[in-house]
Design a protein around this motif. Structure first.
Motif, PDB file in Angstrom:
ATOM      1  N   MET A  23      17.929   9.431  10.782  1.00  0.00           N
ATOM      2  CA  MET A  23      17.484   8.051  10.731  1.00  0.00           C
ATOM      3  C   MET A  23      15.972   7.967  10.813  1.00  0.00           C
ATOM      4  O   MET A  23      15.333   7.175  10.114  1.00  0.00           O
ATOM      5  N   GLU A  24      15.388   8.799  11.680  1.00  0.00           N
ATOM      6  CA  GLU A  24      13.939   8.788  11.840  1.00  0.00           C
ATOM      7  C   GLU A  24      13.241   9.276  10.574  1.00  0.00           C
ATOM      8  O   GLU A  24      12.116   8.887  10.281  1.00  0.00           O
ATOM      9  N   ALA A  25      13.931  10.148   9.811  1.00  0.00           N
ATOM     10  CA  ALA A  25      13.328  10.689   8.596  1.00  0.00           C
ATOM     11  C   ALA A  25      13.365   9.684   7.453  1.00  0.00           C
ATOM     12  O   ALA A  25      12.667   9.848   6.458  1.00  0.00           O
ATOM     13  N   GLU A  26      14.193   8.643   7.566  1.00  0.00           N
ATOM     14  CA  GLU A  26      14.278   7.623   6.531  1.00  0.00           C
ATOM     15  C   GLU A  26      12.951   6.874   6.432  1.00  0.00           C
ATOM     16  O   GLU A  26      12.372   6.492   7.452  1.00  0.00           O
ATOM     17  N   PRO A  27      12.441   6.629   5.215  1.00  0.00           N
ATOM     18  CA  PRO A  27      11.161   5.930   5.085  1.00  0.00           C
ATOM     19  C   PRO A  27      11.270   4.465   5.500  1.00  0.00           C
ATOM     20  O   PRO A  27      12.292   3.817   5.263  1.00  0.00           O
ATOM     21  N   ASP A  28      10.222   3.954   6.108  1.00  0.00           N
ATOM     22  CA  ASP A  28      10.189   2.541   6.452  1.00  0.00           C
ATOM     23  C   ASP A  28       9.604   1.748   5.288  1.00  0.00           C
ATOM     24  O   ASP A  28       9.279   2.302   4.229  1.00  0.00           O
ATOM     25  N   GLY A  29       9.480   0.433   5.471  1.00  0.00           N
ATOM     26  CA  GLY A  29       9.020  -0.420   4.386  1.00  0.00           C
ATOM     27  C   GLY A  29       7.657  -0.033   3.849  1.00  0.00           C
ATOM     28  O   GLY A  29       7.450   0.037   2.631  1.00  0.00           O
ATOM     29  N   ALA A  30       6.710   0.237   4.751  1.00  0.00           N
ATOM     30  CA  ALA A  30       5.356   0.584   4.325  1.00  0.00           C
ATOM     31  C   ALA A  30       5.345   1.897   3.541  1.00  0.00           C
ATOM     32  O   ALA A  30       4.649   2.029   2.528  1.00  0.00           O
ATOM     33  N   ALA A  31       6.136   2.872   4.004  1.00  0.00           N
ATOM     34  CA  ALA A  31       6.181   4.169   3.309  1.00  0.00           C
ATOM     35  C   ALA A  31       6.788   4.023   1.924  1.00  0.00           C
ATOM     36  O   ALA A  31       6.343   4.662   0.962  1.00  0.00           O
ATOM     37  N   LEU A  33       6.711   1.314  -0.031  1.00  0.00           N
ATOM     38  CA  LEU A  33       5.744   0.673  -0.919  1.00  0.00           C
ATOM     39  C   LEU A  33       4.595   1.615  -1.261  1.00  0.00           C
ATOM     40  O   LEU A  33       4.024   1.528  -2.352  1.00  0.00           O
ATOM     41  N   ALA A  34       4.273   2.531  -0.351  1.00  0.00           N
ATOM     42  CA  ALA A  34       3.254   3.537  -0.654  1.00  0.00           C
ATOM     43  C   ALA A  34       3.746   4.470  -1.762  1.00  0.00           C
ATOM     44  O   ALA A  34       2.972   4.858  -2.654  1.00  0.00           O
ATOM     45  N   MET A  35       5.038   4.811  -1.736  1.00  0.00           N
ATOM     46  CA  MET A  35       5.601   5.654  -2.797  1.00  0.00           C
ATOM     47  C   MET A  35       5.605   4.898  -4.129  1.00  0.00           C
ATOM     48  O   MET A  35       5.341   5.477  -5.187  1.00  0.00           O
ATOM     49  N   ALA A  36       5.895   3.593  -4.058  1.00  0.00           N
ATOM     50  CA  ALA A  36       5.888   2.774  -5.273  1.00  0.00           C
ATOM     51  C   ALA A  36       4.481   2.685  -5.854  1.00  0.00           C
ATOM     52  O   ALA A  36       4.295   2.732  -7.079  1.00  0.00           O
ATOM     53  N   ARG A  37       3.497   2.552  -4.993  1.00  0.00           N
ATOM     54  CA  ARG A  37       2.102   2.498  -5.436  1.00  0.00           C
ATOM     55  C   ARG A  37       1.727   3.778  -6.181  1.00  0.00           C
ATOM     56  O   ARG A  37       1.123   3.742  -7.260  1.00  0.00           O
ATOM     57  N   LYS A  38       2.102   4.917  -5.607  1.00  0.00           N
ATOM     58  CA  LYS A  38       1.780   6.203  -6.232  1.00  0.00           C
ATOM     59  C   LYS A  38       2.466   6.325  -7.588  1.00  0.00           C
ATOM     60  O   LYS A  38       1.852   6.757  -8.579  1.00  0.00           O
ATOM     61  N   ALA A  39       3.764   5.939  -7.657  1.00  0.00           N
ATOM     62  CA  ALA A  39       4.509   6.053  -8.903  1.00  0.00           C
ATOM     63  C   ALA A  39       3.962   5.123  -9.976  1.00  0.00           C
ATOM     64  O   ALA A  39       3.988   5.443 -11.168  1.00  0.00           O
ATOM     65  N   ALA A  40       3.439   3.966  -9.554  1.00  0.00           N
ATOM     66  CA  ALA A  40       2.928   2.983 -10.513  1.00  0.00           C
ATOM     67  C   ALA A  40       1.591   3.380 -11.116  1.00  0.00           C
ATOM     68  O   ALA A  40       1.184   2.838 -12.142  1.00  0.00           O
ATOM     69  N   GLY A  41       0.901   4.327 -10.456  1.00  0.00           N
ATOM     70  CA  GLY A  41      -0.394   4.758 -10.971  1.00  0.00           C
ATOM     71  C   GLY A  41      -1.441   4.944  -9.899  1.00  0.00           C
ATOM     72  O   GLY A  41      -2.606   5.203 -10.206  1.00  0.00           O
ATOM     73  N   GLY A  42      -1.043   4.777  -8.631  1.00  0.00           N
ATOM     74  CA  GLY A  42      -1.972   5.000  -7.534  1.00  0.00           C
ATOM     75  C   GLY A  42      -3.124   4.024  -7.531  1.00  0.00           C
ATOM     76  O   GLY A  42      -2.969   2.834  -7.805  1.00  0.00           O
ATOM     77  N   ASP A  43      -4.303   4.520  -7.233  1.00  0.00           N
ATOM     78  CA  ASP A  43      -5.487   3.664  -7.139  1.00  0.00           C
ATOM     79  C   ASP A  43      -5.840   3.029  -8.491  1.00  0.00           C
ATOM     80  O   ASP A  43      -6.337   1.906  -8.533  1.00  0.00           O
ATOM     81  N   ASP A  44      -5.591   3.759  -9.593  1.00  0.00           N
ATOM     82  CA  ASP A  44      -5.863   3.184 -10.916  1.00  0.00           C
ATOM     83  C   ASP A  44      -5.070   1.897 -11.111  1.00  0.00           C
ATOM     84  O   ASP A  44      -5.585   0.893 -11.613  1.00  0.00           O
ATOM     85  N   TRP A  45      -3.813   1.935 -10.709  1.00  0.00           N
ATOM     86  CA  TRP A  45      -2.930   0.772 -10.845  1.00  0.00           C
ATOM     87  C   TRP A  45      -3.318  -0.330  -9.862  1.00  0.00           C
ATOM     88  O   TRP A  45      -3.427  -1.499 -10.227  1.00  0.00           O
ATOM     89  N   PHE A 148      -0.762  -7.752   5.928  1.00  0.00           N
ATOM     90  CA  PHE A 148       0.494  -7.656   5.198  1.00  0.00           C
ATOM     91  C   PHE A 148       1.499  -6.849   6.021  1.00  0.00           C
ATOM     92  O   PHE A 148       1.132  -5.864   6.682  1.00  0.00           O
ATOM     93  N   THR A 149       2.762  -7.257   5.981  1.00  0.00           N
ATOM     94  CA  THR A 149       3.816  -6.506   6.661  1.00  0.00           C
ATOM     95  C   THR A 149       4.941  -6.212   5.681  1.00  0.00           C
ATOM     96  O   THR A 149       5.302  -7.056   4.851  1.00  0.00           O
ATOM     97  N   ALA A 150       5.483  -5.003   5.766  1.00  0.00           N
ATOM     98  CA  ALA A 150       6.558  -4.571   4.881  1.00  0.00           C
ATOM     99  C   ALA A 150       7.755  -4.149   5.729  1.00  0.00           C
ATOM    100  O   ALA A 150       7.630  -3.275   6.596  1.00  0.00           O
ATOM    101  N   THR A 151       8.901  -4.765   5.493  1.00  0.00           N
ATOM    102  CA  THR A 151      10.103  -4.494   6.267  1.00  0.00           C
ATOM    103  C   THR A 151      11.213  -4.017   5.353  1.00  0.00           C
ATOM    104  O   THR A 151      11.545  -4.681   4.364  1.00  0.00           O
ATOM    105  N   ARG A 152      11.778  -2.879   5.679  1.00  0.00           N
ATOM    106  CA  ARG A 152      12.891  -2.371   4.877  1.00  0.00           C
ATOM    107  C   ARG A 152      14.163  -3.150   5.185  1.00  0.00           C
ATOM    108  O   ARG A 152      14.502  -3.386   6.357  1.00  0.00           O
ATOM    109  N   LEU A 153      14.874  -3.565   4.142  1.00  0.00           N
ATOM    110  CA  LEU A 153      16.135  -4.283   4.260  1.00  0.00           C
ATOM    111  C   LEU A 153      17.262  -3.402   3.705  1.00  0.00           C
ATOM    112  O   LEU A 153      16.996  -2.300   3.215  1.00  0.00           O
ATOM    113  N   PRO A 154      18.515  -3.851   3.767  1.00  0.00           N
ATOM    114  CA  PRO A 154      19.610  -3.012   3.265  1.00  0.00           C
ATOM    115  C   PRO A 154      19.401  -2.585   1.813  1.00  0.00           C
ATOM    116  O   PRO A 154      18.967  -3.378   0.974  1.00  0.00           O
TER     117      PRO A 154
END
Length: 253
Positions: A23-31, A33-45, A148-154
């Motif tokens: 459970m602790e290894a599961e990514p939280d909301g902020a993590a 969205l950070a993965m989404a940022r990287k996949a979308a193009g990182g800082d360029d995006w 900004f706050t990011a909360t993981r939902l189901p």
């Protein structure tokens, strides 16, 4: 018997510890969205200045199943606001033109202060209601900033793609629900409440651009309260191209 009970207790404790670690290894909301940022193009995006998209679109009416209008030529120009803090209001600059061959279906623009259409200047109250029903995706670029706050939902899924669901709340309290592909980390869905009802967008048919790095969905489907409103098919994407400021200016009176 005592020895057996001790062994069982140790096994249960080990299983509990493993479950807690998982459970602790599961990514939280902020993590996520950070993965989404990287996949979308990182800082360029995230730090893109302008975006130009062109393609075609299909619009559906409130009744029936047939398209109400088909725009064979659908274009959007965007100049982003790097300091955006509100998810569902007009920001930066934008212009959208929809045509069927040479016939204008509609156009709308925003120059940073004034909203206008092919009919002229739009009153502010009407404009605010319109943008509140349409703007929302770009706020994800600001997700790592203070306030900004990011909360993981189901978790959920769309089109057979397993999704992480994350609610992003902006500093002004605006809420946006993002669905992030658990494998590719692409942004597959985005939803929020609007004056027209619950708005959902589904993104598909992705293409990766370079220089700058950019992940573009070429098929976007928009829903309001579960009913399909329109589909957009982007065939050309330009990031950080120079846009003449006059393009966003309201028509002369």
């Amino acid at each position: 018997m005592l020895r057996y009970c001790q062994i069982v207790m140790l096994l249960l404790l080990a299983m509990s510890a493993s479950a807690i670690s998982a459970m602790e290894a599961e990514p939280d909301g902020a993590a996520i969205l950070a993965m989404a940022r990287k996949a979308a193009g990182g800082d360029d995006w995230a730090n893109a200045q302008t975006l130009m998209l062109s393609g075609h679109a299909i619009f559906y009416g409130p009744k029936g199943h047939q398209p109400r209008t088909i725009a064979s030529d659908y274009r959007m120009w965007r100049k982003f606001d790097p300091d955006r803090t509100a998810a569902h209001g007009a920001d930066g600059k934008v212009r959208i033109i929809a045509k069927n061959a040479d016939a204008l279906i509609f156009e709308i623009g925003y120059d940073g202060e004034t909203t206008w259409t092919e009919r002229g200047i739009t009153p502010k109250a009407e404009a605010d209601k319109f943008w509140a029903s349409n703007f929302g995706f770009g706020i994800i670029r600001q997700a790592d900033k203070p306030g900004f706050t990011a909360t993981r939902l189901p978790d959920d899924d769309v089109g057979g793609h397993a999704l992480y669901m994350v609610e992003l709340v902006d500093p002004k309290g605006g809420k946006t629900l993002f669905g992030i592909d658990q494998q590719s980390h692409a942004i597959r869905t985005m939803g929020f409440r609007t004056p027209k009802g619950w708005h959902l967008r589904v993104y598909d048919d992705f293409v990766v651009l370079e220089n700058p790095s950019w992940l573009q969905a070429r098929h976007v489907t928009l829903y309001y309260d579960g009913r399909k409103s329109n589909e957009v098919f982007w065939t050309e994407t330009k990031v950080n191209a120079t846009i003449d400021p006059a393009l966003f200016a309201p028509p002369e009176k």
